[in-house]
Design an enzyme around this catalytic site. Structure first.
Site, PDB file in Angstrom:
ATOM      1  N   ASN A  25     -10.789  37.524 -45.545  1.00 42.12           N
ATOM      2  CA  ASN A  25     -11.268  36.709 -46.603  1.00 42.12           C
ATOM      3  C   ASN A  25      -9.731  35.912 -46.945  1.00 42.12           C
ATOM      4  OD1 ASN A  25     -12.282  34.614 -48.345  1.00 42.12           O
ATOM      5  ND2 ASN A  25     -14.858  35.767 -47.072  1.00 42.12           N
ATOM      6  N   ASP A  42     -10.329  32.646 -48.660  1.00 43.51           N
ATOM      7  CA  ASP A  42     -11.080  32.263 -49.350  1.00 43.51           C
ATOM      8  C   ASP A  42     -10.374  31.896 -50.993  1.00 43.51           C
ATOM      9  OD1 ASP A  42     -12.990  31.446 -47.776  1.00 43.51           O
ATOM     10  OD2 ASP A  42     -14.250  32.378 -48.970  1.00 43.51           O
ATOM     11  N   HIS A  43      -9.871  32.778 -51.427  1.00 37.15           N
ATOM     12  CA  HIS A  43      -9.233  32.472 -52.708  1.00 37.15           C
ATOM     13  C   HIS A  43      -7.753  32.375 -53.077  1.00 37.15           C
ATOM     14  CE1 HIS A  43     -13.020  33.987 -54.143  1.00 37.15           C
ATOM     15  NE2 HIS A  43     -12.854  34.262 -53.970  1.00 37.15           N
ATOM     16  N   HIS A  92     -15.007  31.025 -45.789  1.00 39.82           N
ATOM     17  CA  HIS A  92     -16.463  29.881 -46.079  1.00 39.82           C
ATOM     18  C   HIS A  92     -15.791  28.812 -46.167  1.00 39.82           C
ATOM     19  CE1 HIS A  92     -19.943  31.065 -48.937  1.00 39.82           C
ATOM     20  NE2 HIS A  92     -20.793  29.732 -47.712  1.00 39.82           N
ATOM     21  N   ARG A 115     -17.785  26.083 -47.593  1.00 41.05           N
ATOM     22  CA  ARG A 115     -19.292  26.084 -48.899  1.00 41.05           C
ATOM     23  C   ARG A 115     -19.369  24.975 -49.014  1.00 41.05           C
ATOM     24  NH1 ARG A 115     -21.275  29.510 -52.881  1.00 41.05           N
ATOM     25  NH2 ARG A 115     -20.574  31.427 -52.095  1.00 41.05           N
ATOM     26  N   ARG A 139     -15.929  24.182 -52.563  1.00 37.98           N
ATOM     27  CA  ARG A 139     -14.509  25.117 -54.140  1.00 37.98           C
ATOM     28  C   ARG A 139     -13.378  25.551 -53.698  1.00 37.98           C
ATOM     29  NH1 ARG A 139     -19.289  29.775 -56.269  1.00 37.98           N
ATOM     30  NH2 ARG A 139     -20.614  27.669 -56.394  1.00 37.98           N
ATOM     31  N   GLU A 155     -17.266  31.406 -42.426  1.00 37.10           N
ATOM     32  CA  GLU A 155     -18.824  31.773 -43.033  1.00 37.10           C
ATOM     33  C   GLU A 155     -19.214  30.809 -43.002  1.00 37.10           C
ATOM     34  OE1 GLU A 155     -17.909  34.398 -46.343  1.00 37.10           O
ATOM     35  OE2 GLU A 155     -18.549  36.386 -44.871  1.00 37.10           O
ATOM     36  N   THR A 189     -20.767  33.774 -56.183  1.00 32.62           N
ATOM     37  CA  THR A 189     -20.113  34.654 -54.919  1.00 32.62           C
ATOM     38  C   THR A 189     -21.116  34.479 -54.981  1.00 32.62           C
ATOM     39  OG1 THR A 189     -18.814  36.043 -53.685  1.00 32.62           O
ATOM     40  CG2 THR A 189     -19.909  36.766 -55.837  1.00 32.62           C
ATOM     41  N   THR A 190     -21.406  34.871 -52.749  1.00 33.36           N
ATOM     42  CA  THR A 190     -22.961  34.969 -52.759  1.00 33.36           C
ATOM     43  C   THR A 190     -23.606  36.442 -53.001  1.00 33.36           C
ATOM     44  OG1 THR A 190     -21.329  34.292 -50.272  1.00 33.36           O
ATOM     45  CG2 THR A 190     -23.900  35.276 -50.458  1.00 33.36           C
ATOM     46  N   GLU A 248     -23.947  41.607 -40.423  1.00 30.20           N
ATOM     47  CA  GLU A 248     -22.791  41.754 -41.506  1.00 30.20           C
ATOM     48  C   GLU A 248     -24.145  42.313 -42.936  1.00 30.20           C
ATOM     49  OE1 GLU A 248     -19.438  40.493 -44.459  1.00 30.20           O
ATOM     50  OE2 GLU A 248     -20.229  39.668 -42.378  1.00 30.20           O
ATOM     51  N   HIS A 251     -18.589  42.741 -48.530  1.00 27.87           N
ATOM     52  CA  HIS A 251     -18.909  42.270 -49.551  1.00 27.87           C
ATOM     53  C   HIS A 251     -18.521  42.871 -51.288  1.00 27.87           C
ATOM     54  CE1 HIS A 251     -20.358  38.932 -52.787  1.00 27.87           C
ATOM     55  NE2 HIS A 251     -20.847  39.506 -53.139  1.00 27.87           N
ATOM     56  N   GLY A 252     -18.103  42.421 -52.236  1.00 28.51           N
ATOM     57  CA  GLY A 252     -17.278  43.755 -53.370  1.00 28.51           C
ATOM     58  C   GLY A 252     -16.932  45.027 -52.797  1.00 28.51           C
TER      59      GLY A 252
END
Length: 241
Positions: free
Chosen positions: A6, A8-9, A42, A44, A48, A69, A99-100, A150, A189-190
């Site tokens: 991922n 995204d960041h 993702h 969004r 963002r 996503e 975050t989700t 997922e 996630h995480g």
């Protein structure tokens, strides 16, 4: 076990100054070179981090699958139908969340999800539902003709060490159940370098999607090395399972 990265960041860092760098496309290409199995982005509703042009550029450039996503908001769905990623992972989304925060409530949103899934399938886009390890939600996902689920691993990731095995076993039971229904099983996630091994040992899980921890480590050692390190941990856990 496949590993989706991922990115995204990378875009989060760019958007901090609303500038032009770092560009997510470069992260996608580095991940591809490091033998990532797919790229996850993702888009969004509040834009963002990832922007539409990021998705288009990555989709048209990389040779590995793009996993988009997304929420089920109409404009996002229409964008996905035009983009035609390899897969769309439907996730819940709240504007104020960092975050989700949890999985989709498939049961409560069944009719709307059915409409969106049918549209995505009409474009030959695979559909995955991001859900908690709950058998009723998994059954609903199967009824919706989702291609995969997922499993949300956030509770496992945030649990104290003394409870990690308990949460991992809950995820394992959910994965076994989903597999028995004919669903493909992913998880994410995480997950990070310290907690991924217990999840990687679950043979029913075919794919992990990881972002924040890999991008964080990449600050210090570079993205390619960060991905290689994660792949090595996952492969070792898989071998020991």
């Amino acid at each position: 076990m496949r590993l989706g990265i991922n990115i995204d960041h990378i875009a989060t860092l760019r958007q901090a100054r609303l500038g032009i760098e770092p560009e997510p496309i470069y992260a996608a290409l580095i991940a591809q070179e490091a033998l990532a199995d797919n790229i996850t982005m993702h888009l969004r509703e509040d834009r963002r981090h990832i922007q539409e042009n990021d998705c288009i550029l990555v989709k048209n450039t990389i040779k590995i699958p793009l996993n988009l996503e997304m929420s089920i908001e109409e404009k996002i769905v229409n964008f996905a139908l035009n983009l035609v990623p390899y897969q769309s992972t439907l996730v819940p989304e709240k504007r104020k969340e960092l975050t989700t925060e949890g999985g989709l409530d498939v049961i409560s949103n069944f009719e709307k999800l059915k409409e969106v899934i049918d549209k995505l399938h009409s474009k030959n886009i695979l559909v995955s539902l991001f859900i908690d390890p709950d058998k009723k939600q998994i059954e609903a996902a199967k009824k919706l003709n989702a291609d995969s689920i997922e499993i949300h691993t956030g509770e496992y990731a945030n649990a104290p060490l003394s409870q990690k095995l308990q949460f991992a076993n809950t995820i394992k039971d959910a994965a076994i159940f989903a597999k028995s229904l004919g669903l493909c099983v992913h998880a994410g996630h995480g997950l990070n370098y310290q907690n991924v091994s217990l999840i990687a040992k679950i043979k029913e899980i075919e794919e992990l999607n990881i972002g924040h921890s890999i991008i964080s480590r990449a600050v210090f050692c570079g993205l390619k090395e960060a991905i290689i390190q994660m792949k090595q941990i996952i492969e070792k856990a898989r071998w020991l399972a």
